[in-house]
Design a protein around this motif. Structure first.
Motif, PDB file in Angstrom:
ATOM      1  N   TYR A  29       0.844  -1.198   0.000  1.00  0.00           N
ATOM      2  CA  TYR A  29       0.000   0.000   0.000  1.00  0.00           C
ATOM      3  C   TYR A  29       0.878   1.246   0.000  1.00  0.00           C
ATOM      4  CZ  TYR A  29      -4.076  -2.797   1.409  1.00  0.00           C
ATOM      5  OH  TYR A  29      -5.096  -3.709   1.470  1.00  0.00           O
ATOM      6  N   LEU A  30       0.493   2.234  -0.770  1.00  0.00           N
ATOM      7  CA  LEU A  30       1.067   3.566  -0.706  1.00  0.00           C
ATOM      8  C   LEU A  30      -0.063   4.542  -0.978  1.00  0.00           C
ATOM      9  CD1 LEU A  30       3.515   5.421  -0.380  1.00  0.00           C
ATOM     10  CD2 LEU A  30       3.909   5.225  -2.850  1.00  0.00           C
ATOM     11  N   ASP A  31      -0.299   5.464  -0.041  1.00  0.00           N
ATOM     12  CA  ASP A  31      -1.453   6.361  -0.123  1.00  0.00           C
ATOM     13  C   ASP A  31      -2.745   5.547  -0.248  1.00  0.00           C
ATOM     14  OD1 ASP A  31      -2.708   8.814  -0.057  1.00  0.00           O
ATOM     15  OD2 ASP A  31      -2.588   9.104  -2.227  1.00  0.00           O
ATOM     16  N   ASP A  32      -2.793   4.422   0.452  1.00  0.00           N
ATOM     17  CA  ASP A  32      -3.952   3.526   0.504  1.00  0.00           C
ATOM     18  C   ASP A  32      -4.274   2.852  -0.827  1.00  0.00           C
ATOM     19  OD1 ASP A  32      -4.601   3.445   3.169  1.00  0.00           O
ATOM     20  OD2 ASP A  32      -5.968   5.153   3.087  1.00  0.00           O
ATOM     21  N   VAL A  33      -3.348   2.892  -1.760  1.00  0.00           N
ATOM     22  CA  VAL A  33      -3.538   2.224  -3.052  1.00  0.00           C
ATOM     23  C   VAL A  33      -2.590   1.041  -3.121  1.00  0.00           C
ATOM     24  CG1 VAL A  33      -3.341   2.453  -5.554  1.00  0.00           C
ATOM     25  CG2 VAL A  33      -4.293   4.332  -4.199  1.00  0.00           C
ATOM     26  N   TRP A  34      -3.133  -0.119  -3.463  1.00  0.00           N
ATOM     27  CA  TRP A  34      -2.343  -1.351  -3.509  1.00  0.00           C
ATOM     28  C   TRP A  34      -1.696  -1.510  -4.882  1.00  0.00           C
ATOM     29  CZ3 TRP A  34      -0.816  -4.957  -0.012  1.00  0.00           C
ATOM     30  CH2 TRP A  34      -0.359  -6.194  -0.484  1.00  0.00           C
ATOM     31  N   THR A  35      -0.382  -1.725  -4.871  1.00  0.00           N
ATOM     32  CA  THR A  35       0.353  -2.083  -6.079  1.00  0.00           C
ATOM     33  C   THR A  35       0.728  -3.550  -5.971  1.00  0.00           C
ATOM     34  OG1 THR A  35       1.250   0.144  -6.385  1.00  0.00           O
ATOM     35  CG2 THR A  35       2.427  -1.670  -7.444  1.00  0.00           C
ATOM     36  N   SER A  36       0.324  -4.345  -6.941  1.00  0.00           N
ATOM     37  CA  SER A  36       0.551  -5.783  -6.887  1.00  0.00           C
ATOM     38  C   SER A  36       1.909  -6.148  -7.457  1.00  0.00           C
ATOM     39  CB  SER A  36      -0.551  -6.511  -7.674  1.00  0.00           C
ATOM     40  OG  SER A  36      -0.261  -7.895  -7.779  1.00  0.00           O
ATOM     41  N   PHE A  37       2.562  -7.138  -6.826  1.00  0.00           N
ATOM     42  CA  PHE A  37       3.780  -7.729  -7.371  1.00  0.00           C
ATOM     43  C   PHE A  37       3.485  -9.034  -8.104  1.00  0.00           C
ATOM     44  CE2 PHE A  37       6.338  -5.611  -3.750  1.00  0.00           C
ATOM     45  CZ  PHE A  37       6.474  -4.457  -4.509  1.00  0.00           C
ATOM     46  N   VAL A  38       2.221  -9.414  -8.168  1.00  0.00           N
ATOM     47  CA  VAL A  38       1.841 -10.658  -8.837  1.00  0.00           C
ATOM     48  C   VAL A  38       1.755 -10.447 -10.337  1.00  0.00           C
ATOM     49  CG1 VAL A  38       0.046 -12.435  -9.055  1.00  0.00           C
ATOM     50  CG2 VAL A  38       0.597 -11.473  -6.802  1.00  0.00           C
ATOM     51  N   CYS A  39       1.025  -9.411 -10.722  1.00  0.00           N
ATOM     52  CA  CYS A  39       0.834  -9.132 -12.150  1.00  0.00           C
ATOM     53  C   CYS A  39       0.430  -7.677 -12.315  1.00  0.00           C
ATOM     54  CB  CYS A  39      -0.220 -10.068 -12.756  1.00  0.00           C
ATOM     55  SG  CYS A  39      -1.856  -9.969 -11.991  1.00  0.00           S
ATOM     56  N   ALA A  40       0.250  -7.259 -13.541  1.00  0.00           N
ATOM     57  CA  ALA A  40      -0.016  -5.844 -13.856  1.00  0.00           C
ATOM     58  C   ALA A  40      -1.493  -5.523 -13.603  1.00  0.00           C
ATOM     59  CB  ALA A  40       0.370  -5.547 -15.298  1.00  0.00           C
ATOM     60  N   THR A  41      -1.811  -5.231 -12.368  1.00  0.00           N
ATOM     61  CA  THR A  41      -3.168  -4.815 -12.030  1.00  0.00           C
ATOM     62  C   THR A  41      -3.322  -3.316 -12.275  1.00  0.00           C
ATOM     63  OG1 THR A  41      -2.554  -4.452  -9.724  1.00  0.00           O
ATOM     64  CG2 THR A  41      -3.400  -6.627 -10.323  1.00  0.00           C
ATOM     65  N   ARG A  42      -4.566  -2.877 -12.330  1.00  0.00           N
ATOM     66  CA  ARG A  42      -4.836  -1.448 -12.511  1.00  0.00           C
ATOM     67  C   ARG A  42      -6.024  -1.051 -11.654  1.00  0.00           C
ATOM     68  NH1 ARG A  42      -8.363  -0.924 -17.406  1.00  0.00           N
ATOM     69  NH2 ARG A  42      -8.939  -3.038 -18.063  1.00  0.00           N
ATOM     70  N   HIS A  43      -6.348   0.222 -11.674  1.00  0.00           N
ATOM     71  CA  HIS A  43      -7.416   0.751 -10.834  1.00  0.00           C
ATOM     72  C   HIS A  43      -8.528   1.292 -11.725  1.00  0.00           C
ATOM     73  CE1 HIS A  43      -4.893   0.090  -7.354  1.00  0.00           C
ATOM     74  NE2 HIS A  43      -3.896   0.589  -8.063  1.00  0.00           N
ATOM     75  N   PHE A  44      -9.752   0.998 -11.326  1.00  0.00           N
ATOM     76  CA  PHE A  44     -10.917   1.191 -12.195  1.00  0.00           C
ATOM     77  C   PHE A  44     -11.858   2.248 -11.627  1.00  0.00           C
ATOM     78  CE2 PHE A  44      -9.255  -2.941 -13.073  1.00  0.00           C
ATOM     79  CZ  PHE A  44      -9.613  -3.283 -14.369  1.00  0.00           C
ATOM     80  N   ASN A  45     -12.286   3.169 -12.491  1.00  0.00           N
ATOM     81  CA  ASN A  45     -13.388   4.052 -12.121  1.00  0.00           C
ATOM     82  C   ASN A  45     -14.698   3.395 -12.562  1.00  0.00           C
ATOM     83  OD1 ASN A  45     -13.724   4.552 -14.912  1.00  0.00           O
ATOM     84  ND2 ASN A  45     -12.373   6.355 -14.829  1.00  0.00           N
ATOM     85  N   ALA A  46     -15.818   4.061 -12.322  1.00  0.00           N
ATOM     86  CA  ALA A  46     -17.121   3.470 -12.619  1.00  0.00           C
ATOM     87  C   ALA A  46     -17.274   3.130 -14.101  1.00  0.00           C
ATOM     88  CB  ALA A  46     -18.239   4.407 -12.167  1.00  0.00           C
ATOM     89  N   LYS A  47     -16.802   4.019 -14.962  1.00  0.00           N
ATOM     90  CA  LYS A  47     -16.902   3.775 -16.399  1.00  0.00           C
ATOM     91  C   LYS A  47     -16.057   2.573 -16.804  1.00  0.00           C
ATOM     92  CE  LYS A  47     -16.354   6.100 -20.869  1.00  0.00           C
ATOM     93  NZ  LYS A  47     -15.930   7.378 -21.539  1.00  0.00           N
ATOM     94  N   ASP A  48     -14.837   2.489 -16.231  1.00  0.00           N
ATOM     95  CA  ASP A  48     -13.954   1.358 -16.537  1.00  0.00           C
ATOM     96  C   ASP A  48     -14.578   0.043 -16.092  1.00  0.00           C
ATOM     97  OD1 ASP A  48     -12.017   3.084 -17.550  1.00  0.00           O
ATOM     98  OD2 ASP A  48     -10.980   3.252 -15.618  1.00  0.00           O
ATOM     99  N   LYS A  49     -15.212   0.067 -14.915  1.00  0.00           N
ATOM    100  CA  LYS A  49     -15.820  -1.153 -14.388  1.00  0.00           C
ATOM    101  C   LYS A  49     -16.944  -1.640 -15.291  1.00  0.00           C
ATOM    102  CE  LYS A  49     -14.719  -0.075  -9.589  1.00  0.00           C
ATOM    103  NZ  LYS A  49     -15.231   0.388  -8.287  1.00  0.00           N
ATOM    104  N   THR A  50     -17.775  -0.720 -15.733  1.00  0.00           N
ATOM    105  CA  THR A  50     -18.873  -1.097 -16.624  1.00  0.00           C
ATOM    106  C   THR A  50     -18.344  -1.680 -17.925  1.00  0.00           C
ATOM    107  OG1 THR A  50     -20.241   0.667 -15.701  1.00  0.00           O
ATOM    108  CG2 THR A  50     -20.936  -0.251 -17.813  1.00  0.00           C
ATOM    109  N   LYS A  51     -17.308  -1.050 -18.466  1.00  0.00           N
ATOM    110  CA  LYS A  51     -16.707  -1.540 -19.711  1.00  0.00           C
ATOM    111  C   LYS A  51     -16.119  -2.931 -19.510  1.00  0.00           C
ATOM    112  CE  LYS A  51     -13.227  -0.311 -23.200  1.00  0.00           C
ATOM    113  NZ  LYS A  51     -12.183   0.684 -23.582  1.00  0.00           N
ATOM    114  N   CYS A  52     -15.467  -3.139 -18.368  1.00  0.00           N
ATOM    115  CA  CYS A  52     -14.842  -4.438 -18.098  1.00  0.00           C
ATOM    116  C   CYS A  52     -15.894  -5.534 -17.938  1.00  0.00           C
ATOM    117  CB  CYS A  52     -13.988  -4.338 -16.832  1.00  0.00           C
ATOM    118  SG  CYS A  52     -13.281  -5.902 -16.289  1.00  0.00           S
ATOM    119  N   LEU A  53     -16.980  -5.230 -17.249  1.00  0.00           N
ATOM    120  CA  LEU A  53     -17.992  -6.245 -16.947  1.00  0.00           C
ATOM    121  C   LEU A  53     -18.982  -6.470 -18.092  1.00  0.00           C
ATOM    122  CD1 LEU A  53     -18.785  -5.280 -13.236  1.00  0.00           C
ATOM    123  CD2 LEU A  53     -17.340  -7.148 -14.065  1.00  0.00           C
ATOM    124  N   LYS A  54     -18.952  -5.628 -19.089  1.00  0.00           N
ATOM    125  CA  LYS A  54     -19.901  -5.740 -20.203  1.00  0.00           C
ATOM    126  C   LYS A  54     -19.867  -7.153 -20.806  1.00  0.00           C
ATOM    127  CE  LYS A  54     -20.939  -3.599 -24.714  1.00  0.00           C
ATOM    128  NZ  LYS A  54     -22.337  -3.243 -24.437  1.00  0.00           N
TER     129      LYS A  54
END
Length: 499
Positions: free
Chosen positions: A272-297
């Motif tokens: 965690y840095l500034d309460d945001v998790w950076t993963s060492f497993v793989c290239a994760t990213r952070h999603f806003n509401a629009k991104d989430k809808t696009k991903c789940l479509k």
């Protein structure tokens, strides 16, 4: 009926590997006084070879010295320590690995992943003597937790009656408490699992409608209760309080590839840095509401497990404004629940795993399905996402019972991926939270090790939340706070929609 105690669904090699994973050292002598136990007030730690500054990516080691309540250094291991490096100023945290040297000393290893300040904190969750108590009672208490079954029907006069009896799983090492004749049995043909209840006074066995958690029974001795009291459990230990200065570095902590199934979980798995998790497993990213809808479509998402996975279900709905809950008139804790977005062709589902489920609220028996059966009934495919977790409701049961439950899920997942290999299957690990006699983190960690070993090499995504909940600055809770859930869901969506 399948004799499941004789066949847990593992090869001998797999079972041996699981036994090694859950092995835990114990005291090498009889414990006759609480003064012999590891003391959080006397145990200490020091940072090894402390330097004026470090660079991002460097490792830091600290030595823990366990001492008993008289201040005498311990000569054996088995203590359950938990370690983290952190910065309250930066809202930063990273999980530390603790190595037991089995002589009363331990090494805590950290990777320093951010530039700026850092400190080390180490907790004694349970002494080795406390762990021994947890293990012995898990293995030897057949009725530490029990359940009530509620039978509903009509008497000879035609009036509605309700009768309550004791129920539980049917398994070696588990017993039904209470009085009354035995038994009404409810076998599941596909899994070979059995639920059973004492016979109600007048109603037939086919009138079982509800069940609840009954009571926890504490069979500890007075000495065991003293060892497990708040003075000795889940306490920060005194140690090296020097600030660690971490400088930026041109080197990186590794180029992370796109998320895919079967990737191992390193320690640390991220930070965690500034309460945001950076993963060492793989290239994760952070999603806003629009991104989430696009991903789940065009996706059908099935979440199955306990209330910690229901948190994901609720969070997704709350953060995707186009999703609408459907009122299925079911019990809130259990489900089944569903939310839909017709325009984007999204349907999101939640269902509790089958019995046992600890809850003081009434549960409808017919709504509690085994996860393996649910997966068996799915066609799968490129638009299907299955998320599952199991741990919190099984801490009081024999490891063999949990292992069999997990092996049944594995069997169903393997079959699903064989017939529909493009299905995404995501396993959520256990998280930290409870520290008590019945639901301790040590008990959860044991189940988590069984879970991970069982799905090693199966080809599922493993979403590690153990480290995410252990190193955050929030007070630990079996139901993590929104900031942690947001980061967990971001990883989930990164699995569904990799970069």
């Amino acid at each position: 009926m399948l004799k499941i105690q004789e066949d847990l669904g593992f090869s001998k090699e797999e079972w041996d590997r699981i036994q090694r994973a859950v092995y835990w050292g114990e005291p090498d002598r009889q414990i006759t006084s609480v003064t012999m136990c590891t003391s959080p007030d006397h145990s200490t730690f020091i940072i090894n070879d402390f330097k004026a500054s470090y660079y991002v990516g460097e490792e830091l080691h600290a030595t823990i010295v366990a001492k008993d309540c008289t201040g005498r250094p311990k000569s054996y291991g088995g203590d359950f320590f938990q370690a983290k490096a952190y910065s309250n100023k930066l809202n930063a945290g990273v999980f530390g690995e603790v190595l037991d040297h089995h002589n009363g000393t331990y090494t805590a290893r950290f990777t320093l992943p951010w530039a700026g300040e850092a400190f080390v904190a180490i907790r004694l969750i349970h002494s080795s003597e406390g762990v021994q108590i947890l293990k012995q009672h898990r293995d030897m208490d057949p009725d530490r937790v029990n359940f009530y079954g509620f039978f509903v029907g009509k008497n000879k006069q035609g009036a509605k009656v309700e009768e309550k009896v004791d129920c539980n799983v049917k398994w070696d090492g588990v017993a039904i408490s209470g009085k009354g004749s035995c038994c009404c049995e409810y076998p599941d043909v596909r899994t070979g699992l059995m639920w059973h209840c004492r016979k109600p006074p007048t109603l037939p066995c086919n009138t079982l409608v509800y069940y609840t958690h009954s009571v926890y029974k504490n069979h500890m001795t007075d000495l065991e209760k003293e060892i497990m009291d708040k003075q000795h459990v889940n306490r920060w230990i005194n140690g090296d309080s020097r600030m660690i200065t971490v400088l930026a570095s041109n080197s990186t902590l590794g180029v992370r590839e796109a998320c895919k199934p079967g990737m191992p979980t390193p320690i640390p798995a991220g930070f965690y840095l500034d309460d945001v998790w950076t993963s060492f497993v793989c290239a994760t990213r952070h999603f806003n509401a629009k991104d989430k809808t696009k991903c789940l479509k065009d996706h059908h998402i099935y979440i199955m497990g306990d209330s910690t996975s229901r948190q994901w279900y609720d969070f997704i709905i709350e953060s995707v404004p186009t999703l609408r809950r459907m009122n299925q008139h079911t019990i809130e804790n259990n489900g089944p629940h569903m939310a839909v977005d017709v325009e984007n062709n999204i349907d999101l589902h939640y269902r509790s795993h089958g019995t046992p489920r600890i809850s003081v609220a009434r549960q409808i028996m017919a709504d509690l399905h085994y996860i393996s059966n649910e997966i068996d009934d799915m066609a799968g495919g490129p638009h299907t996402v299955i998320v599952f977790n199991v741990f919190a409701h099984f801490t009081t049961f024999p490891l063999s019972y949990f292992a069999y439950r997990v092996s049944q899920i594995r069997r169903a997942v393997v079959a699903l991926l064989r017939r529909a290999p493009e299905t995404k299957v995501i396993m959520k690990t256990a998280n930290t939270g409870h520290k008590d006699f019945y639901r301790s983190d040590w008990l959860s960690m044991q189940l988590d090790r069984v879970l991970r070993e069982t799905f090693n090499g199966v080809g599922v995504y493993i979403l590690d939340v153990w480290q995410m909940t252990a190193c955050h600055h929030n007070t630990e809770d079996i139901h993590p706070g929104p900031v942690i859930i947001k980061n967990e869901v971001d990883i989930l969506l990164s699995f569904i929609c990799p970069t």
